[in-house]
Design a protein around this motif. Structure first.
Motif, PDB file in Angstrom:
ATOM      1  N   TYR A  17      25.271  12.462   3.232  1.00  0.00           N
ATOM      2  CA  TYR A  17      26.712  12.625   3.056  1.00  0.00           C
ATOM      3  C   TYR A  17      27.468  12.647   4.387  1.00  0.00           C
ATOM      4  O   TYR A  17      28.610  13.073   4.445  1.00  0.00           O
ATOM      5  CB  TYR A  17      27.006  13.928   2.289  1.00  0.00           C
ATOM      6  N   ARG A  18      26.849  12.191   5.469  1.00  0.00           N
ATOM      7  CA  ARG A  18      27.431  12.307   6.808  1.00  0.00           C
ATOM      8  C   ARG A  18      28.821  11.688   6.938  1.00  0.00           C
ATOM      9  O   ARG A  18      29.600  12.104   7.773  1.00  0.00           O
ATOM     10  CB  ARG A  18      26.482  11.754   7.857  1.00  0.00           C
ATOM     11  N   SER A  23      32.061  16.934   2.993  1.00  0.00           N
ATOM     12  CA  SER A  23      30.872  17.595   3.543  1.00  0.00           C
ATOM     13  C   SER A  23      30.250  16.864   4.722  1.00  0.00           C
ATOM     14  O   SER A  23      29.156  17.206   5.145  1.00  0.00           O
ATOM     15  CB  SER A  23      29.833  17.777   2.438  1.00  0.00           C
ATOM     16  N   GLY A  24      30.930  15.889   5.262  1.00  0.00           N
ATOM     17  CA  GLY A  24      30.399  15.118   6.372  1.00  0.00           C
ATOM     18  C   GLY A  24      30.202  15.942   7.629  1.00  0.00           C
ATOM     19  O   GLY A  24      30.859  16.964   7.842  1.00  0.00           O
ATOM     20  N   ALA A  25      29.309  15.478   8.479  1.00  0.00           N
ATOM     21  CA  ALA A  25      28.938  16.200   9.695  1.00  0.00           C
ATOM     22  C   ALA A  25      30.112  16.410  10.647  1.00  0.00           C
ATOM     23  O   ALA A  25      30.143  17.375  11.399  1.00  0.00           O
ATOM     24  CB  ALA A  25      27.815  15.456  10.413  1.00  0.00           C
ATOM     25  N   SER A  26      31.099  15.530  10.631  1.00  0.00           N
ATOM     26  CA  SER A  26      32.226  15.650  11.560  1.00  0.00           C
ATOM     27  C   SER A  26      33.221  16.727  11.147  1.00  0.00           C
ATOM     28  O   SER A  26      34.230  16.927  11.806  1.00  0.00           O
ATOM     29  CB  SER A  26      32.941  14.304  11.687  1.00  0.00           C
ATOM     30  N   ARG A  32      31.898  23.583   6.209  1.00  0.00           N
ATOM     31  CA  ARG A  32      30.451  23.387   6.323  1.00  0.00           C
ATOM     32  C   ARG A  32      29.879  23.596   4.932  1.00  0.00           C
ATOM     33  O   ARG A  32      30.093  24.643   4.324  1.00  0.00           O
ATOM     34  CB  ARG A  32      29.838  24.369   7.317  1.00  0.00           C
ATOM     35  N   VAL A  33      29.178  22.587   4.468  1.00  0.00           N
ATOM     36  CA  VAL A  33      28.663  22.605   3.101  1.00  0.00           C
ATOM     37  C   VAL A  33      27.181  22.280   3.134  1.00  0.00           C
ATOM     38  O   VAL A  33      26.757  21.330   3.782  1.00  0.00           O
ATOM     39  CB  VAL A  33      29.392  21.559   2.226  1.00  0.00           C
ATOM     40  N   VAL A  76      28.577  15.005  -7.189  1.00  0.00           N
ATOM     41  CA  VAL A  76      27.210  14.966  -6.646  1.00  0.00           C
ATOM     42  C   VAL A  76      26.216  15.444  -7.689  1.00  0.00           C
ATOM     43  O   VAL A  76      25.146  14.855  -7.876  1.00  0.00           O
ATOM     44  CB  VAL A  76      27.120  15.800  -5.344  1.00  0.00           C
ATOM     45  N   MET A  77      26.573  16.508  -8.389  1.00  0.00           N
ATOM     46  CA  MET A  77      25.690  17.037  -9.430  1.00  0.00           C
ATOM     47  C   MET A  77      25.444  15.990 -10.508  1.00  0.00           C
ATOM     48  O   MET A  77      24.324  15.827 -10.985  1.00  0.00           O
ATOM     49  CB  MET A  77      26.289  18.297 -10.037  1.00  0.00           C
TER      50      MET A  77
END
Length: 160
Positions: A17-18, A23-26, A32-33, A76-77
């Motif tokens: 998911y970046r 929820s991406g890293a940036s 923060r997830v 996502v689920m």
């Protein structure tokens, strides 16, 4: 207790998911997830932290940040339960303010499936168990062909 500390939950590889808006890293100063899946009933859980860039009212998370997390998590689920879905409609109920700099927990589940429609529910609670936000969603499944060049990677990650 965080979901990371609970047994019976599978930690989801967040690198997939970046590039996610939510929820991406940036997004380290916004959100923060970390997702966790319980395979036996298909429920999705998350540990969430709301940072200063998620601000709405002074010192509290923006309602849009809460809604975005519920939207992404319910979708996502669906994917982890082999329903490649996109959002048709979400409805959010705000119960309490979420302070910035604090963690919360999320839980979501599928209520029912009717043809291509997947009906979901989700909740965000603070670490004391107080309900912050709840939501329900209607998602519709996509034909796998619509994923184009991403079809193989998506199939491998979600296991279908």
């Amino acid at each position: 207790m965080t979901y990371a500390e609970q047994t019976g939950l599978e930690k989801v590889d967040m690198d997939f998911y970046r590039s996610s808006f939510v929820s991406g890293a940036s997004n380290a100063n916004r959100l923060r997830v970390q997702y966790f899946l319980r395979r036996d009933d298909g429920r999705l859980f998350a540990d969430i932290w709301f940072g200063p860039e998620a601000a709405g009212p002074p010192d509290f998370a923006h309602g849009g940040a809460l809604a975005a997390i519920l939207d992404e998590a319910m979708g996502v689920m669906g994917w982890f339960n082999h329903y490649p879905v996109v959002t048709v409609n979400i409805s959010i109920d705000y119960k309490s303010l979420m302070p910035l700099g604090h963690e919360a927990g999320l839980e979501c589940w599928i209520e029912r499936v009717d043809g291509r429609k997947v009906y979901t529910r989700g909740e965000i609670r603070n670490r004391d168990g107080e309900l912050i936000t709840s939501g329900q969603g209607i998602f519709v499944t996509l034909p796998m062909e619509s994923l184009g060049k991403h079809r193989q990677a998506v199939s491998e990650f979600y296991g279908f």
